[in-house]
Scaffold this motif. Sequence first.
Motif, mmCIF file in Angstrom:
data_model
loop_
_atom_site.group_PDB
_atom_site.id
_atom_site.type_symbol
_atom_site.label_atom_id
_atom_site.label_comp_id
_atom_site.label_asym_id
_atom_site.label_seq_id
_atom_site.Cartn_x
_atom_site.Cartn_y
_atom_site.Cartn_z
ATOM 1 N N VAL A 186 0.858 -1.188 0.000
ATOM 2 C CA VAL A 186 0.000 0.000 0.000
ATOM 3 C C VAL A 186 0.893 1.236 0.000
ATOM 4 O O VAL A 186 1.814 1.335 0.818
ATOM 5 C CB VAL A 186 -0.929 0.018 1.235
ATOM 6 C CG1 VAL A 186 -1.610 1.364 1.374
ATOM 7 C CG2 VAL A 186 -1.972 -1.086 1.144
ATOM 8 N N LEU A 228 -12.810 4.228 1.967
ATOM 9 C CA LEU A 228 -12.931 3.610 0.647
ATOM 10 C C LEU A 228 -14.409 3.520 0.279
ATOM 11 O O LEU A 228 -15.221 3.044 1.067
ATOM 12 C CB LEU A 228 -12.333 2.195 0.649
ATOM 13 C CG LEU A 228 -10.885 2.020 1.088
ATOM 14 C CD1 LEU A 228 -10.445 0.577 0.848
ATOM 15 C CD2 LEU A 228 -9.958 2.982 0.376
ATOM 16 N N GLU A 230 -17.563 4.998 -2.962
ATOM 17 C CA GLU A 230 -18.026 6.073 -3.828
ATOM 18 C C GLU A 230 -19.528 6.279 -3.636
ATOM 19 O O GLU A 230 -20.221 5.405 -3.104
ATOM 20 C CB GLU A 230 -17.744 5.747 -5.305
ATOM 21 C CG GLU A 230 -16.278 5.820 -5.705
ATOM 22 C CD GLU A 230 -15.735 7.234 -5.741
ATOM 23 O OE1 GLU A 230 -16.527 8.192 -5.578
ATOM 24 O OE2 GLU A 230 -14.514 7.387 -5.927
ATOM 25 N N LEU A 253 -10.323 7.624 -0.905
ATOM 26 C CA LEU A 253 -9.560 6.914 -1.934
ATOM 27 C C LEU A 253 -10.456 6.237 -2.973
ATOM 28 O O LEU A 253 -9.947 5.563 -3.870
ATOM 29 C CB LEU A 253 -8.644 5.872 -1.288
ATOM 30 C CG LEU A 253 -7.632 6.405 -0.257
ATOM 31 C CD1 LEU A 253 -6.668 5.295 0.147
ATOM 32 C CD2 LEU A 253 -6.864 7.608 -0.802
ATOM 33 N N LYS A 256 -12.060 0.497 -4.327
ATOM 34 C CA LYS A 256 -10.844 -0.269 -4.576
ATOM 35 C C LYS A 256 -11.203 -1.730 -4.834
ATOM 36 O O LYS A 256 -11.937 -2.339 -4.058
ATOM 37 C CB LYS A 256 -9.880 -0.184 -3.393
ATOM 38 C CG LYS A 256 -9.357 1.225 -3.111
ATOM 39 C CD LYS A 256 -8.506 1.736 -4.264
ATOM 40 C CE LYS A 256 -7.957 3.122 -3.979
ATOM 41 N NZ LYS A 256 -7.170 3.658 -5.114
ATOM 42 N N GLN A 257 -10.675 -2.266 -5.940
ATOM 43 C CA GLN A 257 -10.919 -3.667 -6.277
ATOM 44 C C GLN A 257 -10.341 -4.591 -5.202
ATOM 45 O O GLN A 257 -10.884 -5.659 -4.929
ATOM 46 C CB GLN A 257 -10.313 -3.986 -7.642
ATOM 47 C CG GLN A 257 -10.787 -5.289 -8.252
ATOM 48 C CD GLN A 257 -12.250 -5.238 -8.680
ATOM 49 O OE1 GLN A 257 -12.694 -4.238 -9.239
ATOM 50 N NE2 GLN A 257 -12.993 -6.307 -8.425
ATOM 51 N N ASN A 258 -9.226 -4.155 -4.593
ATOM 52 C CA ASN A 258 -8.611 -4.932 -3.520
ATOM 53 C C ASN A 258 -8.564 -4.085 -2.244
ATOM 54 O O ASN A 258 -7.573 -3.400 -1.972
ATOM 55 C CB ASN A 258 -7.202 -5.376 -3.908
ATOM 56 C CG ASN A 258 -6.507 -6.139 -2.788
ATOM 57 O OD1 ASN A 258 -7.128 -6.518 -1.801
ATOM 58 N ND2 ASN A 258 -5.211 -6.361 -2.941
ATOM 59 N N PRO A 259 -9.638 -4.138 -1.433
ATOM 60 C CA PRO A 259 -9.626 -3.359 -0.184
ATOM 61 C C PRO A 259 -8.815 -4.021 0.911
ATOM 62 O O PRO A 259 -8.471 -3.395 1.916
ATOM 63 C CB PRO A 259 -11.108 -3.330 0.209
ATOM 64 C CG PRO A 259 -11.659 -4.615 -0.336
ATOM 65 C CD PRO A 259 -10.905 -4.866 -1.631
ATOM 66 N N TYR A 262 -5.568 -2.527 2.168
ATOM 67 C CA TYR A 262 -5.775 -1.332 2.996
ATOM 68 C C TYR A 262 -6.211 -1.729 4.401
ATOM 69 O O TYR A 262 -5.804 -1.103 5.390
ATOM 70 C CB TYR A 262 -6.795 -0.411 2.342
ATOM 71 C CG TYR A 262 -6.322 0.165 1.030
ATOM 72 C CD1 TYR A 262 -5.546 1.325 1.003
ATOM 73 C CD2 TYR A 262 -6.625 -0.457 -0.175
ATOM 74 C CE1 TYR A 262 -5.089 1.851 -0.202
ATOM 75 C CE2 TYR A 262 -6.175 0.052 -1.385
ATOM 76 C CZ TYR A 262 -5.401 1.198 -1.392
ATOM 77 O OH TYR A 262 -4.948 1.710 -2.589
#
Length: 368
Positions: A186, A228, A230, A253, A256-259, A262
Motif C-alpha cells: 500500500v 474507501l 463512492e 480513496l 478499490k478492487q482490492n480493499p 488497505y
Amino acid sequence: MIIPNKKYKIALIGYRLSDGGAEKVMAVLSFFFEKQGIEVHIIIVLDAVSYSYAGKLVNLGKMKNKTNGFLNKFSRFLFLKNYLKEHEFDFIIDFRFRIKPIQELLISKWLYKTNTIFTVHSYLINHYMPNWSVLTRYMYGNCYKVVSVSNQSKELIARKHQLKNAITIYNPIDIEEIVRKSEEPVALNFEYIIGIGQMETNIKQFDKLIEAYAHSTLPQKGIHLVLLGEGERKNILLKLVKEKKLGDKVHFLGFKQNPFKYLKNAKFFVLSSLNEGLPNVLLESLACNTPVISFDCLTGPSEIIVNKENGLLVENQNGSKMTEAMNLFIEGEVLYQHCKHNALASVQSFSIENIGMQWLDVMKINRK
C-alpha cells in the motif's frame, strides 16, 4: 434425501455481481459449489459485474436495451421462466432485494418451480418480504428455506411472520484469498484507521465516523482516517471534513478492487452503520488480522465481535462512546495487541469451507 453421485444443478439469482454484500456472498458460494461438482448458473438482473465468479453467467441486464418498458420486462421474465424450465435446477437460491409484492408473488408462485431458498441480508426484512404477514406466509411459508444471515434477523422473521422454515447461515468469506490479496503493498506513508462502504445512502453513516474521529486524540497523534467507497454523499462528507479542518488527515480513496491490502495495513477498522445484515467487511478486516470497532447496530456486529477480544462493540449510535473506543485502542496498547492477536482466529468459523458445508447440509447434497 441424499442421492449418491448425482450431478446437482443450482441457480444463484441476484441483481448484479458487484458492490453489495449479498452479491459477494453469491460469488464466493459459486466457487465453493463448483468445487463440489455442482453445476452453477448465476443469473443477474443488472449488467454489473466486478466480482470473480464460477459457473455460467446469464446476464439479463444485457437484454435490457432491446425493447422498452413493460414489454422489455415481460420478455426478460419469460426468458427466465423458460431458462429455469429448460435446465430443471435442483435448487434456486435468490439473493435479490424483493420490495415489489405483486412482482414477487408472481416470481415465487409462477416462476420458481423447484426447491427455492430465499435469502435475507438485512435487519430491514421488509426489503425482502412484505410487511403483511399473511402475504409473506403465502409467498414464503412453503418454500424450501428462508435463510437469514444473522440470528437476530432470523428471530425477527420468525416472530413477525411466524415462518417456521427460517434458519440462519452466516455469510462466508474466502480467508485464503483475503490473506493473499492483503499482502500487496500500500502506497500510504502514514498510520491510519479505515472505513469502507457505499456513499450513495447514509446507511454507513460516514458523517458519524468523521465526527467521532474529529473528537478523538487520533488527529493530534498523526493517525489518519482513510475512507474507501463512492457515491453521491461524498461531496457532503468532503464538506464536513473541511468544516472540521481535517483536510490533511481524512483521505477519500474511492472504490478499490482490492480493499484487503488497505485493511491489513490499518490500525483498526470502524463500522458506523445505522443498520446491517451481517457486515462482510467486519469479517474481512478480522481475516486481515486487523481489529475492529463497531456500533452494536442491528444486525450482525454482536454476532461477530466479542468485546475486548477481537474488537470493541460500542453502544448503538453513541458517537461519544465511539470516540472513547478509538482512543482506547490507541492508548491501550495491551488491549489492542490482544484483539489483534485474536483477530484471524475469531473468523475461522465464517470460512467458505465451514459455511459452504452448512449450505450442502441444508440442501442435503453429498460433501466432497
